[in-house]
Write an enzyme that holds these catalytic residues in place. Structure first.
Site, PDB file in Angstrom:
ATOM      1  N   GLY A  18      22.771 -12.191  17.789  1.00 53.30           N
ATOM      2  CA  GLY A  18      21.825 -11.854  18.708  1.00 53.30           C
ATOM      3  C   GLY A  18      20.496 -11.302  18.154  1.00 53.30           C
ATOM      4  O   GLY A  18      20.480 -10.759  17.108  1.00 53.30           O
ATOM      5  N   LEU A  20      18.884  -8.664  19.140  1.00 53.29           N
ATOM      6  CA  LEU A  20      18.833  -7.211  18.834  1.00 53.29           C
ATOM      7  C   LEU A  20      19.376  -6.754  17.290  1.00 53.29           C
ATOM      8  O   LEU A  20      18.858  -5.975  16.607  1.00 53.29           O
ATOM      9  CB  LEU A  20      19.716  -6.244  19.814  1.00 53.29           C
ATOM     10  CG  LEU A  20      19.683  -4.575  19.789  1.00 53.29           C
ATOM     11  CD1 LEU A  20      18.440  -4.217  19.781  1.00 53.29           C
ATOM     12  CD2 LEU A  20      20.670  -4.128  20.432  1.00 53.29           C
ATOM     13  N   LYS A 155      21.401  -0.204  27.313  1.00 57.45           N
ATOM     14  CA  LYS A 155      21.062  -0.302  28.681  1.00 57.45           C
ATOM     15  C   LYS A 155      20.851  -1.556  29.157  1.00 57.45           C
ATOM     16  O   LYS A 155      20.858  -2.423  28.161  1.00 57.45           O
ATOM     17  CB  LYS A 155      19.754   0.603  28.877  1.00 57.45           C
ATOM     18  CG  LYS A 155      18.474  -0.099  28.445  1.00 57.45           C
ATOM     19  CD  LYS A 155      17.289   0.528  28.861  1.00 57.45           C
ATOM     20  CE  LYS A 155      16.056  -0.046  28.628  1.00 57.45           C
ATOM     21  NZ  LYS A 155      15.689  -1.096  29.567  1.00 57.45           N
ATOM     22  N   ASP A 184      19.669   4.845  24.264  1.00 59.35           N
ATOM     23  CA  ASP A 184      18.069   4.576  24.981  1.00 59.35           C
ATOM     24  C   ASP A 184      17.239   4.865  23.509  1.00 59.35           C
ATOM     25  O   ASP A 184      17.005   6.005  23.155  1.00 59.35           O
ATOM     26  CB  ASP A 184      17.745   5.665  25.878  1.00 59.35           C
ATOM     27  CG  ASP A 184      16.352   5.498  26.455  1.00 59.35           C
ATOM     28  OD1 ASP A 184      15.720   5.014  25.841  1.00 59.35           O
ATOM     29  OD2 ASP A 184      16.217   6.198  27.618  1.00 59.35           O
ATOM     30  N   HIS A 185      16.718   3.909  23.170  1.00 57.64           N
ATOM     31  CA  HIS A 185      16.134   3.832  21.876  1.00 57.64           C
ATOM     32  C   HIS A 185      14.943   4.651  21.733  1.00 57.64           C
ATOM     33  O   HIS A 185      14.501   5.278  20.668  1.00 57.64           O
ATOM     34  CB  HIS A 185      15.521   2.474  21.335  1.00 57.64           C
ATOM     35  CG  HIS A 185      14.908   1.664  22.238  1.00 57.64           C
ATOM     36  ND1 HIS A 185      14.950   0.990  23.325  1.00 57.64           N
ATOM     37  CD2 HIS A 185      13.272   1.706  22.152  1.00 57.64           C
ATOM     38  CE1 HIS A 185      13.770   0.612  23.954  1.00 57.64           C
ATOM     39  NE2 HIS A 185      12.861   0.833  23.108  1.00 57.64           N
ATOM     40  N   HIS A 247      13.776   5.279  30.357  1.00 58.04           N
ATOM     41  CA  HIS A 247      12.920   5.944  29.349  1.00 58.04           C
ATOM     42  C   HIS A 247      11.941   6.776  30.079  1.00 58.04           C
ATOM     43  O   HIS A 247      11.873   7.856  29.538  1.00 58.04           O
ATOM     44  CB  HIS A 247      11.980   4.498  29.047  1.00 58.04           C
ATOM     45  CG  HIS A 247      12.669   3.526  28.053  1.00 58.04           C
ATOM     46  ND1 HIS A 247      13.861   3.827  27.397  1.00 58.04           N
ATOM     47  CD2 HIS A 247      12.430   2.335  28.283  1.00 58.04           C
ATOM     48  CE1 HIS A 247      14.373   2.499  26.858  1.00 58.04           C
ATOM     49  NE2 HIS A 247      13.550   1.778  27.143  1.00 58.04           N
TER      50      HIS A 247
END
Length: 495
Positions: A18, A20, A155, A184-185, A247
């Site tokens: 994928g 990501l 997420k 959560d980047h 975020h």
């Protein structure tokens, strides 16, 4: 990242072909390997449904590393790193395929001495989280007995509080909470981590970090782009679930939390949870007056015409999904009293920026300064992306015979000279997961508290039909967002 990863393991990426994986995960792992951070006994297994072999898979990833890595690809380094990458073809919805995956991973354990340790990364659609987790359990691939197995989950964690609670129950029955890493980047961004140091490492800031000296705090995360190819996901989530629930509230928690007892993960999380719960508890009755939503229309960004949200590919023509949200929130604790926190996020806006503005209270207009022009509040700006840094503005007299005040700025740009050496967010987060450090990952209690607030906003919106679209591209959102602050005598600091 000051501690080398010693524990060997196999990182198994579900969704190994994928976007990501190509843009973030493999480039991040290459960078860690480049810096000597990964242990000798470390392997990557990309899991996908496409018909590939190890070599073709590695060649595709090499192109991604060349494009997305912060280090220029070194052929010798890549050759060593690529030998750690393997590909396994399977259908993640077919339970019978997991038995073959288990045997394959076990064979790698024997060949490369990875000791049965696993880091499972779910880089798949949320609808598959339960499927993959339950099959890992059913085939004995998450026992956590003589070796460790950890899960990283992207997420969104649920669509609302009810679905989040269900997903948490399913995952917690397979993995202990301390082995679940909800990523959560944003929390991996260097400047966001620096907020705690700026606050608690400087007496001049922490002494004034309260409602007695601060007039309001503004948090903005805006984008100039539209939804690109995310129509299905975005139209079911909108700005509320895509940005505010995770975020934005995480940013708020770091800015406003009380000093933790120590810098360990539990202490920091405990203070964040207290802050989030105080916001949830004190704003449920005033949501309507303190929340603004918007949706962009067609218009121009520079010389380029862009379509309205409802005319984007894959979006229903009558969609009421918000692409903008602004909120005025208050924390019900002693430090912040009745001081407002203003949050806004949106697409097709004038700037691509994530920043925090702390506006300090203005001094009384004493007689001496009534003759001067240009007096402004002191502002502290913490820039998180795309540029990283901190600035502080204050008033000083302009040179000359006129009584005028200049707004002077002291500025520290973190990535002006360090841009190529600053780790990407996924580097830090993957390294921490391999070290079993949860400090920069979101706990279940934080997710639950944020969903409580978001669910109440969504419930209100479901009862009212919005007047969409209500803002043009290349603006700062709908006029109501300015009015939200104006009624309290405040304004957005846009520049």
């Amino acid at each position: 990242m000051d501690r080398k990863i010693d524990s060997p393991c196999i990182m198994t990426i579900f969704g190994g072909t994928g976007d990501l994986t190509h843009r973030k995960l493999i480039p991040a792992l290459y960078n860690l390997f480049h810096e000597g951070m990964l242990p000798q006994g470390f392997l990557v297994v990309g899991v996908g449904r496409k018909d590939k072999n190890h070599e073709s898979y590695r060649e595709e990833l090499k192109a991604s590393v060349e494009k997305h890595s912060r280090f220029k690809l070194n052929k010798d380094v890549w050759e060593l790193f690529s030998q750690k990458i393997h590909y396994y073809r399977m259908e993640i919805t077919h339970s019978e395929d997991y038995d073959g995956l288990k045997s394959y991973l076990n064979s790698l354990d024997t060949s490369f001495s990875t000791e049965g340790n696993r880091l499972y990364y779910l880089s798949v659609a949320p609808s598959f989280f339960e499927t993959v987790t339950c099959n890992l359990h059913a085939f004995g691939m998450a026992e956590n007995n003589s070796s460790w197995q950890r899960l990283i989950i992207e997420k969104p964690f649920g669509h609302d509080l009810k679905t989040a609670q269900y997903l948490n129950k399913i995952i917690s029955e397979v993995f202990p909470q301390e082995n679940i890493f909800r990523i959560d980047h944003y929390l991996g961004k260097e400047m966001l981590q620096n907020i705690l140091v700026i606050r608690f490492g400087n007496a001049m800031f922490e002494s004034f970090w309260n409602s007695r000296y601060i007039e309001n705090i503004q948090i903005t995360s805006s984008e100039t782009l539209g939804i690109k190819n995310r129509a299905d996901y975005y139209d079911s989530s909108g700005a509320l679930r895509d940005m505010l629930q995770n975020h934005m509230l995480q940013l708020l928690a770091l800015v406003a939390m009380e000093p933790p007892a120590s810098i360990d993960a539990k202490s920091i999380r405990d203070e964040k949870i207290k802050l989030l719960r105080s916001i949830t508890r004190n704003n449920l009755g005033t949501i309507k007056e303190n929340i603004v939503r918007g949706q962009y229309s067609d218009g121009a960004i520079g010389s380029r015409e862009v379509p309205a949200y409802r005319n984007e590919s894959g979006i229903p023509r009558e969609s009421n999904t918000e692409t903008f949200i602004a909120a005025s929130l208050m924390a019900g604790n002693f430090r912040w009293g009745n001081m407002p926190f203003y949050l806004r996020t949106g697409k097709r806006m004038r700037q691509k920026i994530t920043k925090v503005i702390i506006e300090f209270k203005s001094l009384p207009e004493i007689l001496y300064f009534k003759e001067y022009k240009g007096m402004q509040p002191n502002l502290m700006e913490i820039r998180i992306q795309p540029s990283e840094g901190v600035s502080f503005s204050f008033n000083a007299k302009k040179p000359g015979t006129h009584n005028e005040i200049a707004n002077v700025k002291m500025d520290f740009c973190q990535n002006c000279s360090l841009e190529h050496n600053s780790p990407e967010a996924y580097e830090r987060l993957l390294a921490d997961a391999l070290k079993n450090d949860q400090t920069l990952f979101t706990s279940w209690d934080e997710i639950e508290a944020s969903w409580m607030l978001v669910d109440n906003i969504a419930q209100l919106w479901n009862e009212e039909k919005p007047d969409f679209p209500n803002y043009k591209p290349d603006t700062f959102g709908p006029p109501e967002a300015d009015e939200l602050l104006a009624k309290k005598g405040h304004k957005w600091w846009n520049e």
